[in-house]
Design an enzyme around this catalytic site. Sequence first.
Site, PDB file in Angstrom:
ATOM      1  CG  ASN A   8      -1.777   1.189   1.349  1.00  0.00           C
ATOM      2  OD1 ASN A   8      -1.893   1.973   0.408  1.00  0.00           O
ATOM      3  ND2 ASN A   8      -2.424   1.355   2.500  1.00  0.00           N
ATOM      4  CE  LYS A  10      -0.435   3.436   4.594  1.00  0.00           C
ATOM      5  NZ  LYS A  10      -0.416   3.619   6.034  1.00  0.00           N
ATOM      6  CG  HIS A  91      -6.171   2.055   5.033  1.00  0.00           C
ATOM      7  ND1 HIS A  91      -5.785   3.063   5.887  1.00  0.00           N
ATOM      8  CD2 HIS A  91      -5.121   1.202   4.960  1.00  0.00           C
ATOM      9  CE1 HIS A  91      -4.552   2.811   6.301  1.00  0.00           C
ATOM     10  NE2 HIS A  91      -4.126   1.700   5.747  1.00  0.00           N
ATOM     11  CD  GLU A  93      -3.280   5.761   6.480  1.00  0.00           C
ATOM     12  OE1 GLU A  93      -3.191   5.685   5.248  1.00  0.00           O
ATOM     13  OE2 GLU A  93      -2.388   5.344   7.253  1.00  0.00           O
ATOM     14  CD  GLU A 160      -3.727  -2.228   7.470  1.00  0.00           C
ATOM     15  OE1 GLU A 160      -2.593  -2.434   7.032  1.00  0.00           O
ATOM     16  OE2 GLU A 160      -4.379  -1.203   7.179  1.00  0.00           O
ATOM     17  N   GLY A 166       1.896   2.692  10.951  1.00  0.00           N
ATOM     18  CA  GLY A 166       2.867   3.788  10.837  1.00  0.00           C
ATOM     19  C   GLY A 166       3.510   4.191  12.144  1.00  0.00           C
ATOM     20  CB  SER A 205       4.567  -1.215  12.421  1.00  0.00           C
ATOM     21  OG  SER A 205       4.118   0.106  12.653  1.00  0.00           O
TER      22      SER A 205
HETATM   23  P1  PGA Z   1       2.474   0.711   7.744  1.00  0.00           P
HETATM   24  O1  PGA Z   1       1.029   0.872   7.058  1.00  0.00           O
HETATM   25  O2  PGA Z   1       3.039  -0.604   7.254  1.00  0.00           O
HETATM   26  O3  PGA Z   1       3.260   1.881   7.290  1.00  0.00           O
HETATM   27  O4  PGA Z   1       2.245   0.688   9.223  1.00  0.00           O
HETATM   28  C1  PGA Z   1       0.193  -0.235   6.886  1.00  0.00           C
HETATM   29  C2  PGA Z   1      -1.099   0.203   6.246  1.00  0.00           C
HETATM   30  O5  PGA Z   1      -1.592   1.289   6.584  1.00  0.00           O
HETATM   31  O6  PGA Z   1      -1.677  -0.496   5.396  1.00  0.00           O
END
Ligand code: PGA
Length: 243
Positions: A8, A10, A91, A93, A160, A166, A205
């Site tokens: 991903n 983003k 997601h 976000e 998640e 993150g 992460s």
């Molecule tokens: P990250 O993001 O691996 O940077 O923690 C995972 C995600 O949001 O899909």
Amino acid sequence: MKKIIVANWKMNGGVEFLRNYFSAGFTASNQIDTVFCPQFPLLNSFADYANKYGFFLGAQDCHHEFKGAFTGDVSAELLKEISVNYVILGHSERREYHFEKNEVIAKKFSQAQKFNLTPILCIGESLIDREKGNYKDFLLTQLSNSLPENFTSNFIIAYEPIWSIGTGVIATNDQIIEVFSLIKEFLNNKIGSDVDKIRILYGGSVNDKNVGDLSKIKDLSGYLVGSASLKRDQFSIISNSLL
Ligand code: PGA
């Protein structure tokens, strides 16, 4: 059932970045499914690499209606037309910054399946819900309400936890195992033995250092990877841990 790794990207990675990423070649093992989800305008350029290196294209979202006056949105039908196979839905976000509610995510899920895109449905609790101890109820409600009334077994669930995305803080194997069995039990009640066709991923992460431990989880079908997927070498190590 093949394992799957989903990158991903983003809102990262442009034309030059993409070129550099694949400049030294890339090997996607045919023993696992590898999916890249870049920003929308890059999907077409990605298609060439996807053919060449044997991976799949994924989108980071799609709209819940078929088509029409929805400025700035992208339809599931168009994604299919440009060879996208997977779409990330719900997601955290998108839930946070675009105020997406479970009900709209359920509609997106239907729309995606209608066009033969495989939804990667994300669920995850906040730190507050985790600490209060009501995360199981939260996750079950989120999962149940993010699924439409009718659906096929062509979908993936990504667990998640928001507190892990993150942050560098990763859920423990026990925490992941507990939530995975919750998801499986829920799906088993809903779709019976088809539950065995559903891949359940962990995201948050994930990096080249912690996959060794994560790969000990028996029911893990793969990862949804954010920042570590932007570094090709790290992403390869994470992929290889699934072999
Ligand atoms: P990250 O993001 O691996 O940077 O923690 C995972 C995600 O949001 O899909």
